[in-house]
Design a protein around this motif. Sequence first.
Motif, short mmCIF file in Angstrom:
data_model
loop_
_atom_site.label_atom_id
_atom_site.label_comp_id
_atom_site.label_asym_id
_atom_site.label_seq_id
_atom_site.Cartn_x
_atom_site.Cartn_y
_atom_site.Cartn_z
N GLN A 154 0.84 -1.19 0.00
CA GLN A 154 0.00 0.00 0.00
C GLN A 154 0.87 1.23 0.00
O GLN A 154 1.62 1.46 0.92
N HIS A 168 -7.23 2.05 3.59
CA HIS A 168 -8.40 1.17 3.42
C HIS A 168 -9.40 1.47 4.53
O HIS A 168 -9.11 2.27 5.43
N SER A 170 -10.50 -0.82 6.54
CA SER A 170 -10.34 -1.85 7.57
C SER A 170 -10.09 -1.30 8.98
O SER A 170 -10.49 -1.94 9.96
N GLN A 173 -12.78 -1.70 11.53
CA GLN A 173 -12.96 -2.96 12.27
C GLN A 173 -12.46 -2.79 13.70
O GLN A 173 -13.14 -3.10 14.67
N ARG A 194 -4.49 6.26 -1.72
CA ARG A 194 -3.22 5.60 -2.03
C ARG A 194 -2.50 6.35 -3.13
O ARG A 194 -3.14 6.93 -4.01
N GLN A 207 -14.26 2.68 -0.42
CA GLN A 207 -14.41 1.27 -0.05
C GLN A 207 -15.60 1.13 0.89
O GLN A 207 -16.04 2.10 1.50
N GLU A 209 -16.32 -1.49 4.11
CA GLU A 209 -15.79 -2.54 4.95
C GLU A 209 -16.94 -3.23 5.66
O GLU A 209 -17.93 -2.57 6.00
N PHE A 247 -4.47 -11.99 3.63
CA PHE A 247 -4.48 -10.66 4.24
C PHE A 247 -3.97 -10.83 5.67
O PHE A 247 -4.31 -11.82 6.32
N PHE A 249 -4.84 -9.53 8.35
CA PHE A 249 -5.84 -9.42 9.42
C PHE A 249 -6.94 -10.46 9.32
O PHE A 249 -7.91 -10.43 10.08
N THR A 250 -6.85 -11.36 8.35
CA THR A 250 -7.82 -12.46 8.27
C THR A 250 -7.07 -13.78 8.04
O THR A 250 -6.04 -13.82 7.38
N GLY A 281 -12.17 -8.55 -1.06
CA GLY A 281 -11.32 -9.37 -0.20
C GLY A 281 -12.08 -9.69 1.06
O GLY A 281 -12.91 -8.90 1.51
N SER A 282 -11.79 -10.87 1.65
CA SER A 282 -12.54 -11.26 2.84
C SER A 282 -11.78 -12.33 3.61
O SER A 282 -10.72 -12.79 3.19
N GLY A 283 -12.34 -12.71 4.75
CA GLY A 283 -11.74 -13.79 5.50
C GLY A 283 -12.27 -13.84 6.92
O GLY A 283 -13.10 -13.01 7.31
N ALA A 304 -14.71 -10.75 8.04
CA ALA A 304 -14.60 -9.37 7.58
C ALA A 304 -14.48 -9.39 6.07
O ALA A 304 -14.11 -10.41 5.48
N PHE A 305 -14.85 -8.28 5.46
CA PHE A 305 -14.66 -8.16 4.02
C PHE A 305 -14.51 -6.70 3.65
O PHE A 305 -14.90 -5.81 4.42
N GLY A 306 -13.91 -6.46 2.50
CA GLY A 306 -13.74 -5.08 2.05
C GLY A 306 -13.81 -5.04 0.54
O GLY A 306 -13.27 -5.91 -0.15
N1 DAH Z 1 -8.45 -3.88 3.28
C1 DAH Z 1 -8.26 -4.70 2.10
C2 DAH Z 1 -7.75 -3.83 0.95
O1 DAH Z 1 -7.86 -2.65 1.01
C3 DAH Z 1 -9.53 -5.36 1.70
C4 DAH Z 1 -9.97 -6.39 2.68
C5 DAH Z 1 -9.55 -7.69 2.53
C6 DAH Z 1 -10.79 -6.08 3.74
C7 DAH Z 1 -9.93 -8.68 3.41
C8 DAH Z 1 -11.19 -7.05 4.63
C9 DAH Z 1 -10.75 -8.36 4.46
O2 DAH Z 1 -11.98 -6.80 5.67
O3 DAH Z 1 -11.15 -9.31 5.34
O4 DAH Z 1 -7.27 -4.36 -0.01
#
Ligand code: DAH
Length: 336
Positions: A154, A168, A170, A173, A194, A207, A209, A247, A249-250, A281-283, A304-306
């Motif tokens: 990033q 992001h 995130s 969270q 960015r 984004q 989240e 990622f 964080f996941t 993205g997620s996890g 979580a996902f974004g």
């Molecule tokens: N923060 C990530 C990005 O900017 C996207 C993301 C991926 C968010 C996985 C999430 C996650 O909450 O679980 O690329």
Amino acid sequence: MKAQLLELETRALKEIDAIAEFSELEAFRIRYLGKKGQLTRFVKQIGRLAPEERPAMGKLANRIKKELSDRFEQAKAALDSPKAGGRASLMDLTLPGRAPVRGHLHPISRVIQEVCRIFSRMGFRVVKGPNVELDYYNFEALNIPRDHPARDMQDTFYITDNIVLRTHTSPMQVRVMESQKPPVSIIAPGKVYRRDSDVSHTPMFHQVEGLLVDKGVTFGDLKGTLASFVHQMFGNETPLRFRPSFFPFTEPSAEVDIRCVMCKGTGCRTCSHTGWLEILGSGMVDPEVYRFVDYDPDVYSGFAFGMGIERIAMLKYGIDDIQLFFKNDMRFLRQF
Ligand code: DAH
């Protein structure tokens, strides 16, 4: 006085007959009938006449006043009429009117609203947070320490050593988990930043989240939630797939692809001939993150996902240049 009044009448009538323009007509009205007009001045003097003279003089003045007023109205009407080549002739009442331009929401605002509406219906609460963010929330507490290679992924705008423009959404969270105990289910839309600019990148973009933490949350819940989202956003028949990813964080992490909206999976330039398009993205939230917010990972689990809003909007509306969203070209914006 009588002679003077009659002289005024003759003079005024001669003048008004010669008038051919609105401005002259208005000057005439002021000259004779206005508050300080010549006729008005006579009327004011009548009070000073001998009592027996007043009624006759009053009557005469009134008659002249009415006559001049009538002639004034007639002259005005004549100048207005199309036949006289007046103002009315410049107007074509059969022309269609000019409708006022109706504004509407920017396509990015619309997609944000739609994403929020879909998740709100599933019970997620919409929250917002700061664009200028502490390094702690943007990186550290998301299991991205200073020497972590993910920080290179990033290109960050730094304000100071530990304050950044969030890269992001995130960090929301961490902010939410820090401020409340489970169960939590939130989505956080907003701007992110960015150092990047080309046909698929802008230095600022949006984004959304998502985060859900409770007892007994599984990867199956993540799949069900995101599948429902994709079907509501892109249509019930849209195939999707979960692709393993990483990622910090996941764990485990997955990216979600939908079948290419342009070629329906046969392969084209948009999907680099894979038939699939990545949309988010997620996890499952990494236990390391729970450590920072004092959640017990043996009791709670969550996902979580974004997702990038511009990307969703480009796929939904078939737009091939992200810069179009920010150029404010009306020819582009009017299409939505
Ligand atoms: N923060 C990530 C990005 O900017 C996207 C993301 C991926 C968010 C996985 C999430 C996650 O909450 O679980 O690329």
